[in-house]
Design a protein around this motif. Sequence first.
Motif, PDB file in Angstrom:
ATOM      1  N   UNK A 117       3.870  13.905  -9.601  1.00  0.00           N
ATOM      2  CA  UNK A 117       4.738  13.377  -8.545  1.00  0.00           C
ATOM      3  C   UNK A 117       3.949  12.760  -7.396  1.00  0.00           C
ATOM      4  N   UNK A 118       2.671  13.076  -7.297  1.00  0.00           N
ATOM      5  CA  UNK A 118       1.906  12.713  -6.117  1.00  0.00           C
ATOM      6  C   UNK A 118       1.873  11.205  -5.836  1.00  0.00           C
ATOM      7  N   UNK A 119       1.669  10.330  -6.839  1.00  0.00           N
ATOM      8  CA  UNK A 119       1.696   8.890  -6.528  1.00  0.00           C
ATOM      9  C   UNK A 119       3.026   8.448  -5.934  1.00  0.00           C
ATOM     10  N   UNK A 120       4.122   9.017  -6.439  1.00  0.00           N
ATOM     11  CA  UNK A 120       5.439   8.630  -5.953  1.00  0.00           C
ATOM     12  C   UNK A 120       5.673   9.158  -4.544  1.00  0.00           C
ATOM     13  N   UNK A 121       5.201  10.380  -4.268  1.00  0.00           N
ATOM     14  CA  UNK A 121       5.287  10.910  -2.907  1.00  0.00           C
ATOM     15  C   UNK A 121       4.464  10.039  -1.960  1.00  0.00           C
ATOM     16  N   UNK A 122       3.295   9.595  -2.421  1.00  0.00           N
ATOM     17  CA  UNK A 122       2.452   8.721  -1.602  1.00  0.00           C
ATOM     18  C   UNK A 122       3.167   7.419  -1.286  1.00  0.00           C
ATOM     19  N   UNK A 123       3.824   6.835  -2.280  1.00  0.00           N
ATOM     20  CA  UNK A 123       4.520   5.560  -2.073  1.00  0.00           C
ATOM     21  C   UNK A 123       5.646   5.708  -1.057  1.00  0.00           C
ATOM     22  N   UNK A 124       6.442   6.763  -1.203  1.00  0.00           N
ATOM     23  CA  UNK A 124       7.561   6.961  -0.278  1.00  0.00           C
ATOM     24  C   UNK A 124       7.051   7.309   1.110  1.00  0.00           C
ATOM     25  N   UNK A 125       6.033   8.157   1.178  1.00  0.00           N
ATOM     26  CA  UNK A 125       5.471   8.523   2.478  1.00  0.00           C
ATOM     27  C   UNK A 125       4.902   7.297   3.181  1.00  0.00           C
ATOM     28  N   UNK A 126       4.174   6.456   2.441  1.00  0.00           N
ATOM     29  CA  UNK A 126       3.595   5.252   3.034  1.00  0.00           C
ATOM     30  C   UNK A 126       4.688   4.306   3.515  1.00  0.00           C
ATOM     31  N   UNK A 127       5.761   4.175   2.733  1.00  0.00           N
ATOM     32  CA  UNK A 127       6.855   3.292   3.134  1.00  0.00           C
ATOM     33  C   UNK A 127       7.522   3.818   4.414  1.00  0.00           C
ATOM     34  N   UNK A 128       7.807   5.118   4.450  1.00  0.00           N
ATOM     35  CA  UNK A 128       8.470   5.706   5.614  1.00  0.00           C
ATOM     36  C   UNK A 128       7.606   5.604   6.860  1.00  0.00           C
ATOM     37  N   UNK A 129       6.312   5.879   6.734  1.00  0.00           N
ATOM     38  CA  UNK A 129       5.436   5.799   7.892  1.00  0.00           C
ATOM     39  C   UNK A 129       5.289   4.358   8.363  1.00  0.00           C
ATOM     40  N   UNK A 130       5.278   3.412   7.430  1.00  0.00           N
ATOM     41  CA  UNK A 130       5.155   2.019   7.831  1.00  0.00           C
ATOM     42  C   UNK A 130       6.364   1.569   8.629  1.00  0.00           C
ATOM     43  N   UNK A 131       7.564   1.922   8.167  1.00  0.00           N
ATOM     44  CA  UNK A 131       8.751   1.498   8.909  1.00  0.00           C
ATOM     45  C   UNK A 131       8.773   2.152  10.286  1.00  0.00           C
ATOM     46  N   UNK A 132       8.325   3.394  10.398  1.00  0.00           N
ATOM     47  CA  UNK A 132       8.260   4.048  11.706  1.00  0.00           C
ATOM     48  C   UNK A 132       7.250   3.362  12.617  1.00  0.00           C
ATOM     49  N   UNK A 133       6.103   2.992  12.065  1.00  0.00           N
ATOM     50  CA  UNK A 133       5.093   2.330  12.883  1.00  0.00           C
ATOM     51  C   UNK A 133       5.543   0.944  13.321  1.00  0.00           C
ATOM     52  N   UNK A 134       6.262   0.247  12.457  1.00  0.00           N
ATOM     53  CA  UNK A 134       6.781  -1.062  12.854  1.00  0.00           C
ATOM     54  C   UNK A 134       7.774  -0.914  13.998  1.00  0.00           C
ATOM     55  N   UNK A 180      15.011  -5.986  -7.010  1.00  0.00           N
ATOM     56  CA  UNK A 180      15.356  -7.135  -7.845  1.00  0.00           C
ATOM     57  C   UNK A 180      14.548  -8.358  -7.524  1.00  0.00           C
ATOM     58  N   UNK A 181      13.243  -8.207  -7.380  1.00  0.00           N
ATOM     59  CA  UNK A 181      12.410  -9.351  -7.058  1.00  0.00           C
ATOM     60  C   UNK A 181      10.950  -9.046  -7.254  1.00  0.00           C
ATOM     61  N   UNK A 182      10.108  -9.763  -6.541  1.00  0.00           N
ATOM     62  CA  UNK A 182       8.666  -9.603  -6.615  1.00  0.00           C
ATOM     63  C   UNK A 182       8.130  -9.229  -5.238  1.00  0.00           C
ATOM     64  N   UNK A 183       7.971  -7.937  -4.950  1.00  0.00           N
ATOM     65  CA  UNK A 183       7.447  -7.536  -3.640  1.00  0.00           C
ATOM     66  C   UNK A 183       6.058  -8.102  -3.403  1.00  0.00           C
ATOM     67  N   UNK A 184       5.767  -8.410  -2.146  1.00  0.00           N
ATOM     68  CA  UNK A 184       4.455  -8.938  -1.792  1.00  0.00           C
ATOM     69  C   UNK A 184       3.538  -7.857  -1.234  1.00  0.00           C
ATOM     70  N   UNK A 185       4.109  -6.850  -0.625  1.00  0.00           N
ATOM     71  CA  UNK A 185       3.306  -5.826   0.043  1.00  0.00           C
ATOM     72  C   UNK A 185       2.941  -4.718  -0.939  1.00  0.00           C
ATOM     73  N   UNK A 186       1.698  -4.221  -0.891  1.00  0.00           N
ATOM     74  CA  UNK A 186       1.290  -3.159  -1.823  1.00  0.00           C
ATOM     75  C   UNK A 186       2.195  -1.930  -1.783  1.00  0.00           C
ATOM     76  N   UNK A 187       2.627  -1.519  -0.604  1.00  0.00           N
ATOM     77  CA  UNK A 187       3.488  -0.342  -0.515  1.00  0.00           C
ATOM     78  C   UNK A 187       4.800  -0.587  -1.246  1.00  0.00           C
ATOM     79  N   UNK A 188       5.345  -1.773  -1.088  1.00  0.00           N
ATOM     80  CA  UNK A 188       6.626  -2.071  -1.738  1.00  0.00           C
ATOM     81  C   UNK A 188       6.458  -2.272  -3.235  1.00  0.00           C
ATOM     82  N   UNK A 189       5.299  -2.752  -3.667  1.00  0.00           N
ATOM     83  CA  UNK A 189       5.020  -2.865  -5.105  1.00  0.00           C
ATOM     84  C   UNK A 189       5.065  -1.479  -5.748  1.00  0.00           C
ATOM     85  N   UNK A 190       4.384  -0.527  -5.124  1.00  0.00           N
ATOM     86  CA  UNK A 190       4.410   0.848  -5.640  1.00  0.00           C
ATOM     87  C   UNK A 190       5.822   1.421  -5.549  1.00  0.00           C
ATOM     88  N   UNK A 191       6.489   1.162  -4.439  1.00  0.00           N
ATOM     89  CA  UNK A 191       7.829   1.710  -4.247  1.00  0.00           C
ATOM     90  C   UNK A 191       8.797   1.191  -5.306  1.00  0.00           C
TER      91      UNK A 191
END
Length: 336
Positions: A55-72, A115-126
């Motif tokens: 599960x760790x890669x998936x937890x990393x992807x979600x954690x990175x996405x959540x932290x990024x939106x908070x930082x933005x 439903x597309x082609x994400x450009x950001x690494x975090x979104x690619x994993x997500x």
Amino acid sequence: MPIVSGISTPIAMESRVADRAPRLTVEQAYEHCARLVRSHYENFTVASRLTPKSKLPHVSAIYAWCRTVDDLGDEAVPDQHDPAEFGQSATRALVTEHRLERLAWWEEELDTAYGGQPAHPVTIALQHTIAEFGIPREPFLRLIHANRMDQGSGRVQNFGDLLHYCEHSANPVGHLYLYLFGYDDAERQRLSDFTCTGLQLTNFWQDVARDYQDRDRIYLPLDDMERFGVNESNIASGIAIDAFRSLLRHECERAMDLFARGAPLVPKLDRSSRLPVALFTRGGTAMLDAIKKRNYDVLSGRPALSSRRKTWLLLSTLLSVKLGMGYRLPARGGKA
């Protein structure tokens, strides 16, 4: 946050560069997420030891996405925003506009994950994690909306407004975690909401001074402040008068009640997902206990748990889960 020209946090800056970088493979994207959270968030090292390896890669992807939106929403600043040039009011408007633009971009990136082609690494994993576990879009959208809400006055009128904010800022994270472990039922999500809201409120009460000084935000409900006889100047002074201590005690008791209502979630989870949830609950109630030991003075210093206390919480929680004891809140006023 203090407005300083040309300064931003690593993730906020990275989000403006990574979306223009060459597209990575899924494996590279997951590694990017893992590096990001390891380098910026020390608690993730502990969390990774409690998470099944699969599960760790998936937890990393979600954690990175959540932290990024908070930082933005909290830290992103435009390249040119010097108060000396634009004035303080105009600078704040520029920063707010910039953050809203970056949040809109992040929502567009989220759309490509469905439903597309994400450009950001975090979104690619997500995108891969979303497909793997059938995660709906709504929790992510609520997190983005919470950060849009943060661009307002930084004040909440009543406790209902604060709960509404937590429904967007905290509760979606619990739902995302449950999806990763195969839970999508309303009952577990309802119990998770109690725990996540309790954690969010505990964080607010721990950081009353910092939120006010660094971000001009007050999460204490304004009507409660009025009822207890507390105003903004009391918070700005850094001195916890008796009225403030009484107010914070009231709010901490509300948070403890939420932890009590969410505690039945722990035995409803399998052992692979039970430990982190039990630890979050014990950590939250331990922080409330730390605030109480300071007689609810969070203005002269920030309450924190010692390394020894954190180690004890981890080991005792691990033992109770291994023995199938679940987790039971202490009696009111006892130690977590």
